[in-house]
Design an enzyme around this catalytic site. Sequence first.
Site, PDB file in Angstrom:
ATOM      1  N   ALA A  59       0.657  -0.163   1.673  1.00  0.00           N
ATOM      2  CA  ALA A  59       1.636  -1.227   1.495  1.00  0.00           C
ATOM      3  C   ALA A  59       2.368  -0.942   0.183  1.00  0.00           C
ATOM      4  O   ALA A  59       1.826  -0.274  -0.709  1.00  0.00           O
ATOM      5  CB  ALA A  59       0.936  -2.571   1.451  1.00  0.00           C
ATOM      6  N   GLY A 104      -2.794   0.457   3.614  1.00  0.00           N
ATOM      7  CA  GLY A 104      -2.142   0.016   4.849  1.00  0.00           C
ATOM      8  C   GLY A 104      -1.808   1.167   5.790  1.00  0.00           C
ATOM      9  O   GLY A 104      -1.660   0.955   6.992  1.00  0.00           O
ATOM     10  N   GLU A 107      -4.915   1.765   7.641  1.00  0.00           N
ATOM     11  CA  GLU A 107      -5.084   0.608   8.540  1.00  0.00           C
ATOM     12  C   GLU A 107      -4.156   0.725   9.753  1.00  0.00           C
ATOM     13  O   GLU A 107      -4.534   0.360  10.869  1.00  0.00           O
ATOM     14  CB  GLU A 107      -4.831  -0.681   7.761  1.00  0.00           C
ATOM     15  CG  GLU A 107      -5.943  -0.927   6.737  1.00  0.00           C
ATOM     16  CD  GLU A 107      -5.624  -2.021   5.747  1.00  0.00           C
ATOM     17  OE1 GLU A 107      -4.592  -1.900   5.050  1.00  0.00           O
ATOM     18  OE2 GLU A 107      -6.389  -2.996   5.668  1.00  0.00           O
ATOM     19  N   GLU A 127      -7.549   0.235  -2.265  1.00  0.00           N
ATOM     20  CA  GLU A 127      -7.132  -1.083  -2.753  1.00  0.00           C
ATOM     21  C   GLU A 127      -7.968  -1.582  -3.919  1.00  0.00           C
ATOM     22  O   GLU A 127      -7.479  -2.286  -4.805  1.00  0.00           O
ATOM     23  CB  GLU A 127      -7.185  -2.114  -1.599  1.00  0.00           C
ATOM     24  CG  GLU A 127      -6.107  -1.926  -0.539  1.00  0.00           C
ATOM     25  CD  GLU A 127      -6.508  -0.990   0.588  1.00  0.00           C
ATOM     26  OE1 GLU A 127      -7.483  -0.236   0.414  1.00  0.00           O
ATOM     27  OE2 GLU A 127      -5.849  -1.026   1.636  1.00  0.00           O
TER      28      GLU A 127
HETATM   29  N1  DAK Z   1       3.810   1.719  -2.761  1.00  0.00           N
HETATM   30  C1  DAK Z   1       5.003   1.958  -3.347  1.00  0.00           C
HETATM   31  N2  DAK Z   1       5.392   3.161  -3.761  1.00  0.00           N
HETATM   32  C2  DAK Z   1       4.555   4.193  -3.598  1.00  0.00           C
HETATM   33  C3  DAK Z   1       3.288   4.037  -2.988  1.00  0.00           C
HETATM   34  C4  DAK Z   1       2.922   2.727  -2.548  1.00  0.00           C
HETATM   35  N3  DAK Z   1       1.772   2.474  -1.907  1.00  0.00           N
HETATM   36  N4  DAK Z   1       2.670   5.227  -2.970  1.00  0.00           N
HETATM   37  C5  DAK Z   1       3.523   6.096  -3.535  1.00  0.00           C
HETATM   38  N5  DAK Z   1       4.661   5.484  -3.911  1.00  0.00           N
HETATM   39  C6  DAK Z   1       5.824   6.072  -4.567  1.00  0.00           C
HETATM   40  C7  DAK Z   1       5.531   6.379  -6.035  1.00  0.00           C
HETATM   41  O1  DAK Z   1       5.694   5.220  -6.812  1.00  0.00           O
HETATM   42  C8  DAK Z   1       6.580   7.432  -6.317  1.00  0.00           C
HETATM   43  O2  DAK Z   1       7.843   6.795  -6.506  1.00  0.00           O
HETATM   44  P1  DAK Z   1       8.856   7.286  -7.693  1.00  0.00           P
HETATM   45  O3  DAK Z   1       8.064   7.162  -8.945  1.00  0.00           O
HETATM   46  O4  DAK Z   1       9.162   8.723  -7.321  1.00  0.00           O
HETATM   47  O5  DAK Z   1      10.006   6.340  -7.548  1.00  0.00           O
HETATM   48  C9  DAK Z   1       6.644   8.216  -5.014  1.00  0.00           C
HETATM   49  O6  DAK Z   1       6.115   7.356  -4.006  1.00  0.00           O
HETATM   50  C10 DAK Z   1       5.807   9.479  -5.033  1.00  0.00           C
HETATM   51  O7  DAK Z   1       4.492   9.155  -5.449  1.00  0.00           O
HETATM   52  P2  DAK Z   1       3.747   9.847  -6.690  1.00  0.00           P
HETATM   53  O8  DAK Z   1       4.733  10.320  -7.692  1.00  0.00           O
HETATM   54  O9  DAK Z   1       2.701   8.901  -7.161  1.00  0.00           O
HETATM   55  O10 DAK Z   1       3.094  11.105  -5.972  1.00  0.00           O
HETATM   56  P3  DAK Z   1       1.731  11.846  -6.355  1.00  0.00           P
HETATM   57  O11 DAK Z   1       1.680  13.080  -5.524  1.00  0.00           O
HETATM   58  O12 DAK Z   1       1.558  11.971  -7.839  1.00  0.00           O
HETATM   59  O13 DAK Z   1       0.586  10.853  -5.839  1.00  0.00           O
HETATM   60  C11 DAK Z   1      -0.481   9.311  -4.272  1.00  0.00           C
HETATM   61  C12 DAK Z   1       0.480  10.541  -4.467  1.00  0.00           C
HETATM   62  C13 DAK Z   1      -0.424   8.906  -2.806  1.00  0.00           C
HETATM   63  C14 DAK Z   1      -1.922   9.765  -4.622  1.00  0.00           C
HETATM   64  C15 DAK Z   1      -0.056   8.176  -5.227  1.00  0.00           C
HETATM   65  O14 DAK Z   1       1.334   7.928  -5.003  1.00  0.00           O
HETATM   66  C16 DAK Z   1      -0.812   6.916  -4.993  1.00  0.00           C
HETATM   67  O15 DAK Z   1      -1.951   6.775  -5.410  1.00  0.00           O
HETATM   68  N6  DAK Z   1      -0.143   5.967  -4.308  1.00  0.00           N
HETATM   69  C17 DAK Z   1      -0.736   4.657  -4.084  1.00  0.00           C
HETATM   70  C18 DAK Z   1      -1.725   4.739  -2.963  1.00  0.00           C
HETATM   71  C19 DAK Z   1      -2.368   3.404  -2.747  1.00  0.00           C
HETATM   72  O16 DAK Z   1      -3.003   2.845  -3.643  1.00  0.00           O
HETATM   73  N7  DAK Z   1      -2.217   2.899  -1.546  1.00  0.00           N
HETATM   74  C20 DAK Z   1      -2.766   1.616  -1.174  1.00  0.00           C
HETATM   75  C21 DAK Z   1      -1.690   0.610  -1.402  1.00  0.00           C
HETATM   76  S1  DAK Z   1      -2.349  -1.026  -1.300  1.00  0.00           S
HETATM   77  C22 DAK Z   1      -2.260  -7.629   1.368  1.00  0.00           C
HETATM   78  C23 DAK Z   1      -1.717  -6.996   2.427  1.00  0.00           C
HETATM   79  C24 DAK Z   1      -1.857  -5.644   2.527  1.00  0.00           C
HETATM   80  C25 DAK Z   1      -2.508  -4.909   1.598  1.00  0.00           C
HETATM   81  C26 DAK Z   1      -3.044  -5.555   0.546  1.00  0.00           C
HETATM   82  C27 DAK Z   1      -2.941  -6.904   0.438  1.00  0.00           C
HETATM   83  N8  DAK Z   1      -2.088  -8.997   1.202  1.00  0.00           N
HETATM   84  C28 DAK Z   1      -0.756  -9.437   0.758  1.00  0.00           C
HETATM   85  C29 DAK Z   1      -3.234  -9.857   1.079  1.00  0.00           C
HETATM   86  C30 DAK Z   1      -2.526  -3.492   1.664  1.00  0.00           C
HETATM   87  C31 DAK Z   1      -2.559  -2.832   0.475  1.00  0.00           C
HETATM   88  C32 DAK Z   1      -2.305  -1.449   0.308  1.00  0.00           C
HETATM   89  O17 DAK Z   1      -2.014  -0.697   1.214  1.00  0.00           O
END
Ligand code: DAK
Length: 253
Positions: A59, A104, A107, A127
């Site tokens: 997400a 997400g 998921e 998360e």
């Molecule tokens: N959201 C937004 N932008 C993202 C992103 C994400 N999940 N993942 C990557 N990006 C963006 C980065 O910010 C970056 O943007 P710029 O800085 O270039 O503008 C671009 O994509 C490239 O990413 P990186 O520069 O970070 O690339 P790396 O190769 O260094 O790293 C990575 C890749 C996938 C390891 C890293 O980007 C990362 O850790 N991303 C986050 C992964 C993550 O934590 N995913 C889970 C998200 S939380 C809920 C409903 C749903 C959910 C929760 C609550 N409710 C409202 C109750 C679900 C939650 C999730 O899915």
Amino acid sequence: MFESGTIATLTINRPKALNALNRAVLEEIARVLRDVRHDSAVRVLIVTGAGDRAFVAGADIAAMAGMSTVEGLEFTRLGHRVMNTFEDLPIPVIAAVNGFALGGGLELALACDLIVASEKARFGQPEINLGIIPGFGGTQRLPHRIGHGRARELIMTGEMFDAPSALAWGLVSRVVAPDQLIAETRKLAEKIASKSGFTLRQAKATLRAAATMEEDAGLRFEQNAFGALFGSADQAEGMKAFVEKRAPQWRHR
Ligand code: DAK
């Protein structure tokens, strides 16, 4: 991005943000899924991510960062609706995971019937590192797919895992070279699409019952679904073709 046909492909297309799911993307997916549901020509749906880095990196964290409780609730409801719609589609859905499938993104893959992974795929529910828990169904669907012990460890540590681990744990059914991902996924989709669409629907509904029902109710569901196939054009054709030693000509009903 959506290409229709017997095998339709839905590509999550936001590669600059690693295909992260924001409200606009989720609403677009919901719209496409409505079209797929009403298009009787589509027999298998493939879902993948644009670019070569990510399926869906989760997400959209930037969008979620400033959400109020009410907005967060609306967002998670929208996400759940989309995941449930994938799972409720009567046709088989295959996720072709080309890179990161995190949060997400994992998921979303879990809401599909089958997952084919590129050797480069990386999975995880990170998360916990953001101070939240999986919010689009991961706490329920991940243990169903890979078992409670492993799912607990992954959700509590937030650690990523690779494609060979995903294969060993039964999360994905195949791991293929990155440049073969779409071709191999299409081959699998074509094999499935060559079966009776009507019978596949019964198979999918019955397999879903295994995850959502108590075993005795699921076994009764199977009996009813099995019984309902007798009298279908394709049950008659499938058995007649076997006896006549020829390939069946499915009518999909
Ligand atoms: N959201 C937004 N932008 C993202 C992103 C994400 N999940 N993942 C990557 N990006 C963006 C980065 O910010 C970056 O943007 P710029 O800085 O270039 O503008 C671009 O994509 C490239 O990413 P990186 O520069 O970070 O690339 P790396 O190769 O260094 O790293 C990575 C890749 C996938 C390891 C890293 O980007 C990362 O850790 N991303 C986050 C992964 C993550 O934590 N995913 C889970 C998200 S939380 C809920 C409903 C749903 C959910 C929760 C609550 N409710 C409202 C109750 C679900 C939650 C999730 O899915």
